[in-house]
Design a protein around this motif. Structure first.
Motif, PDB file in Angstrom:
ATOM      1  N   ARG A  41     -53.400 -30.319  -1.425  1.00 44.30           N
ATOM      2  CA  ARG A  41     -52.367 -30.101  -2.523  1.00 44.30           C
ATOM      3  C   ARG A  41     -52.987 -30.249  -4.038  1.00 44.30           C
ATOM      4  N   ALA A  42     -52.771 -29.133  -4.824  1.00 40.60           N
ATOM      5  CA  ALA A  42     -53.175 -29.345  -6.135  1.00 40.60           C
ATOM      6  C   ALA A  42     -52.156 -29.485  -7.133  1.00 40.60           C
ATOM      7  N   GLU A  43     -50.907 -29.063  -6.854  1.00 37.80           N
ATOM      8  CA  GLU A  43     -49.797 -29.310  -7.639  1.00 37.80           C
ATOM      9  C   GLU A  43     -49.430 -30.641  -7.856  1.00 37.80           C
ATOM     10  N   PRO A  44     -48.762 -30.947  -8.929  1.00 42.00           N
ATOM     11  CA  PRO A  44     -48.325 -32.648  -8.927  1.00 42.00           C
ATOM     12  C   PRO A  44     -47.371 -32.660  -8.145  1.00 42.00           C
ATOM     13  N   LEU A  45     -47.135 -34.031  -7.747  1.00 43.20           N
ATOM     14  CA  LEU A  45     -45.866 -34.494  -6.830  1.00 43.20           C
ATOM     15  C   LEU A  45     -44.807 -35.115  -7.743  1.00 43.20           C
ATOM     16  N   VAL A  46     -43.624 -34.392  -8.082  1.00 44.47           N
ATOM     17  CA  VAL A  46     -42.774 -34.817  -8.804  1.00 44.47           C
ATOM     18  C   VAL A  46     -41.547 -35.521  -8.357  1.00 44.47           C
ATOM     19  N   THR A  47     -41.233 -36.909  -8.504  1.00 45.13           N
ATOM     20  CA  THR A  47     -40.219 -37.437  -7.895  1.00 45.13           C
ATOM     21  C   THR A  47     -39.097 -37.912  -8.978  1.00 45.13           C
ATOM     22  N   ASP A  48     -37.979 -37.745  -8.718  1.00 45.00           N
ATOM     23  CA  ASP A  48     -36.751 -38.096  -9.307  1.00 45.00           C
ATOM     24  C   ASP A  48     -35.870 -38.955  -8.814  1.00 45.00           C
ATOM     25  N   GLU A  49     -36.063 -40.076  -8.146  1.00 43.19           N
ATOM     26  CA  GLU A  49     -35.122 -40.936  -7.361  1.00 43.19           C
ATOM     27  C   GLU A  49     -34.987 -42.316  -7.784  1.00 43.19           C
ATOM     28  N   PRO A  50     -33.807 -42.949  -7.587  1.00 41.68           N
ATOM     29  CA  PRO A  50     -33.574 -44.360  -8.274  1.00 41.68           C
ATOM     30  C   PRO A  50     -34.158 -45.088  -7.120  1.00 41.68           C
ATOM     31  N   GLY A  51     -34.235 -46.544  -7.191  1.00 41.54           N
ATOM     32  CA  GLY A  51     -34.991 -47.580  -6.628  1.00 41.54           C
ATOM     33  C   GLY A  51     -36.379 -47.906  -6.539  1.00 41.54           C
ATOM     34  N   SER A  52     -36.937 -48.672  -6.089  1.00 41.43           N
ATOM     35  CA  SER A  52     -38.539 -48.997  -6.386  1.00 41.43           C
ATOM     36  C   SER A  52     -38.900 -49.592  -4.798  1.00 41.43           C
ATOM     37  N   TYR A  53     -40.188 -49.438  -4.605  1.00 39.74           N
ATOM     38  CA  TYR A  53     -40.880 -49.908  -3.312  1.00 39.74           C
ATOM     39  C   TYR A  53     -40.339 -51.517  -2.986  1.00 39.74           C
ATOM     40  N   VAL A  54     -39.826 -52.169  -3.893  1.00 38.02           N
ATOM     41  CA  VAL A  54     -39.310 -53.597  -3.704  1.00 38.02           C
ATOM     42  C   VAL A  54     -37.949 -53.595  -3.181  1.00 38.02           C
ATOM     43  N   ASP A  55     -37.360 -52.545  -3.751  1.00 38.39           N
ATOM     44  CA  ASP A  55     -35.825 -52.481  -3.232  1.00 38.39           C
ATOM     45  C   ASP A  55     -35.553 -50.800  -3.489  1.00 38.39           C
ATOM     46  N   PHE A  56     -35.342 -50.410  -2.415  1.00 42.46           N
ATOM     47  CA  PHE A  56     -34.878 -48.944  -2.286  1.00 42.46           C
ATOM     48  C   PHE A  56     -33.665 -48.496  -2.832  1.00 42.46           C
ATOM     49  N   GLU A  57     -32.797 -49.390  -2.751  1.00 40.48           N
ATOM     50  CA  GLU A  57     -31.444 -49.310  -3.029  1.00 40.48           C
ATOM     51  C   GLU A  57     -31.132 -49.776  -4.493  1.00 40.48           C
TER      52      GLU A  57
END
Length: 277
Positions: free
Chosen positions: A186-202
């Protein structure tokens, strides 16, 4: 080879805001366990310690150090001087506070800077060991520029040491390590816009936009060698540091692996590349 330099300004600004907001969340989390760290817990994994070797008396630079716990662990292991660099000012503030709390402020320095500007921002311009820990390269738009920066900071006779999640895993969805879902190249950037964190997904968060790039293993190794370093080894590991897929099983060493009846996959890799004298 991907570069992504055309995305750099927006990319870095968004990622910085995202990480800045999450620092308090991370500092208070069980995953980072800062009370345990103050009490002596070592963040360096066994294979890292074996591959890097004795750091006694060495000058070590940790690029993209986040809150500095890996950085300070190398100081505890005998490094004469450690310098951590991160673009998040709140993260660096936590790192400086931790260094003072455990009595290492005289041997540990933390610098606020984007990694691409490291050469201008750092107090010294070469180090015996340049180290980048787990989960760092994914966030970078331009792997060649990163490699050139890292290589420029390695002293003659010194080396770059890198340990990372294996990019091959990006072909799978997060809940299933059996079916290929994504393009490895994959060449295009991976764009994410989601709340939370890997320490607390909620967790409720506001600055959620982030950019990443799925650099291939070939791109990473080629960038490092192209920057003038000599590859000493590239090791692929059948273990990882957290339960990235539901099928993974934690062993007595704390690392996660696929069940014995499953064919093994490369879950992490590590490499060492040196600058000749």
């Amino acid at each position: 080879m991907t570069s992504g330099s055309e995305h750099s300004e927006e990319w870095i600004a968004a990622n910085r805001a995202m990480w800045d907001e999450r620092v308090p969340l991370h500092a208070a989390s069980a995953l980072y366990d800062q009370d345990g760290f103050r009490a002596g817990r070592d963040e360096i994994r066994g294979f890292e310690a074996a591959e890097v070797g004795d750091v006694t008396g060495k000058r070590l630079l940790h690029l993209q150090c986040h809150m500095g716990q890996d950085t300070l662990s190398w100081a505890r292991r005998g490094a004469a001087k450690v310098v951590g660099l991160d673009f998040s000012e709140p993260a660096v503030a936590v790192a400086r506070s931790l260094a003072a709390d455990i009595g290492l402020a005289d041997r540990a320095e933390f610098v606020v800077s984007d990694v691409y500007e490291a050469a201008a921002a750092l107090p010294d311009k070469d180090y015996d060991i340049v180290y980048t820990g787990i989960g760092a390269l994914y966030w970078l738009p331009d792997i060649r520029r990163w490699a050139e920066t890292a290589a420029s900071l390695v002293a003659p006779g010194g080396f770059l040491y890198l340990t990372e999640f294996h990019p091959f895993l990006n072909v799978f969805s997060w809940d299933n390590a059996t079916e290929v879902k994504e393009d490895y190249f994959r060449a295009e950037p991976l764009v994410t816009d989601e709340p939370g964190s890997y320490v607390d997904f909620e967790a409720e968060t506001v600055d959620n936009l982030s950019f990443a790039r799925l650099h291939t293993l070939g791109d990473i190794v080629s960038a490092i060698c192209g920057a003038g370093l000599r590859l000493e080894f590239l090791h692929e590991h059948d273990m990882t540091v957290f339960q990235q897929f539901p099928e993974l099983v934690q062993g007595e060493d704390g690392m996660f692996r696929l069940p014995e009846e499953r064919p093994r996959l490369p879950l992490m890799y590590s490499l060492k590349a040196s600058r000749p004298l």
